[in-house]
Design a protein around this motif. Structure first.
Motif, PDB file in Angstrom:
ATOM      1  N   PHE A  21      54.964  53.495  34.752  1.00  0.00           N
ATOM      2  CA  PHE A  21      53.771  53.007  35.699  1.00  0.00           C
ATOM      3  C   PHE A  21      53.986  51.745  36.111  1.00  0.00           C
ATOM      4  O   PHE A  21      54.476  50.867  35.619  1.00  0.00           O
ATOM      5  N   ASP A  22      53.652  51.550  37.421  1.00  0.00           N
ATOM      6  CA  ASP A  22      54.080  50.654  38.204  1.00  0.00           C
ATOM      7  C   ASP A  22      53.090  49.392  38.156  1.00  0.00           C
ATOM      8  O   ASP A  22      53.378  48.363  38.555  1.00  0.00           O
ATOM      9  N   ASN A  23      51.826  49.605  37.810  1.00  0.00           N
ATOM     10  CA  ASN A  23      50.885  48.676  37.794  1.00  0.00           C
ATOM     11  C   ASN A  23      50.599  47.656  36.558  1.00  0.00           C
ATOM     12  O   ASN A  23      50.212  48.326  35.537  1.00  0.00           O
ATOM     13  N   TYR A  24      51.073  46.428  36.568  1.00  0.00           N
ATOM     14  CA  TYR A  24      51.092  45.579  35.290  1.00  0.00           C
ATOM     15  C   TYR A  24      50.836  44.306  35.661  1.00  0.00           C
ATOM     16  O   TYR A  24      50.844  43.740  36.625  1.00  0.00           O
TER      17      TYR A  24
ATOM     18  N   ASP B  44      52.004  40.463  33.859  1.00  0.00           N
ATOM     19  CA  ASP B  44      52.793  39.661  32.631  1.00  0.00           C
ATOM     20  C   ASP B  44      52.827  38.176  32.734  1.00  0.00           C
ATOM     21  O   ASP B  44      52.158  37.728  33.538  1.00  0.00           O
TER      22      ASP B  44
ATOM     23  N   LYS C  13      53.912  41.907  28.785  1.00  0.00           N
ATOM     24  CA  LYS C  13      53.554  42.647  29.929  1.00  0.00           C
ATOM     25  C   LYS C  13      52.617  43.920  29.387  1.00  0.00           C
ATOM     26  O   LYS C  13      52.826  44.412  28.250  1.00  0.00           O
TER      27      LYS C  13
ATOM     28  N   TYR D  32      50.206  47.064  30.756  1.00  0.00           N
ATOM     29  CA  TYR D  32      49.967  48.139  31.876  1.00  0.00           C
ATOM     30  C   TYR D  32      48.559  48.657  31.503  1.00  0.00           C
ATOM     31  O   TYR D  32      48.241  48.778  30.299  1.00  0.00           O
TER      32      TYR D  32
ATOM     33  N   SER E 125      55.176  52.891  29.352  1.00  0.00           N
ATOM     34  CA  SER E 125      53.987  52.916  30.045  1.00  0.00           C
ATOM     35  C   SER E 125      53.377  53.505  30.683  1.00  0.00           C
ATOM     36  O   SER E 125      52.258  53.524  31.170  1.00  0.00           O
ATOM     37  N   SER E 126      53.644  54.906  30.851  1.00  0.00           N
ATOM     38  CA  SER E 126      53.038  56.122  31.351  1.00  0.00           C
ATOM     39  C   SER E 126      51.805  56.254  30.704  1.00  0.00           C
ATOM     40  O   SER E 126      50.904  56.823  30.936  1.00  0.00           O
TER      41      SER E 126
ATOM     42  N   ALA F  77      49.501  54.427  29.856  1.00  0.00           N
ATOM     43  CA  ALA F  77      48.498  53.942  30.482  1.00  0.00           C
ATOM     44  C   ALA F  77      47.521  54.674  31.527  1.00  0.00           C
ATOM     45  O   ALA F  77      46.336  54.135  31.921  1.00  0.00           O
TER      46      ALA F  77
ATOM     47  N   THR G  32      45.504  50.952  27.323  1.00  0.00           N
ATOM     48  CA  THR G  32      46.339  49.560  27.727  1.00  0.00           C
ATOM     49  C   THR G  32      47.511  49.467  26.807  1.00  0.00           C
ATOM     50  O   THR G  32      47.445  49.823  25.502  1.00  0.00           O
TER      51      THR G  32
END
Length: 75
Positions: A2-5, A7, A20, A22, A47-48, A50, A55
């Motif tokens: 998942f790219d939206n994070y 940190d 970090k 997500y 992270s997928s 998310a 969260t």
């Protein structure tokens, strides 16, 4: 992954701890990496989760990855 994070660093008892995050879902999932000396990086595929209204929070333990090390281990 998942790219939206987001940190950053948070200061805990004088030590900068890297995190970090997500997603922004209702459910919170805290990811703990193994050690010693590792980082959260190998767990990033998690992270997928998310995408499913979660969260997902990663962090590097004190002295690991991007987190700082204590200067005085006596205290």
């Amino acid at each position: 992954m998942f790219d939206n994070y987001k940190d950053g660093l948070i200061n805990v008892f004088g030590i900068n701890i890297y995190y970090k995050i997500y997603g922004n879902g209702k459910n919170k999932l805290l990811i703990l990496h193994g050690g010693p000396g590792g980082s959260h990086d190998y767990l990033l595929p998690l992270s997928s989760f998310a995408k499913e209204n979660n969260t997902v929070i990663f962090y590097d333990q004190c002295g690991c990855g991007r987190s700082g090390e204590p200067k005085d281990i006596e205290n």
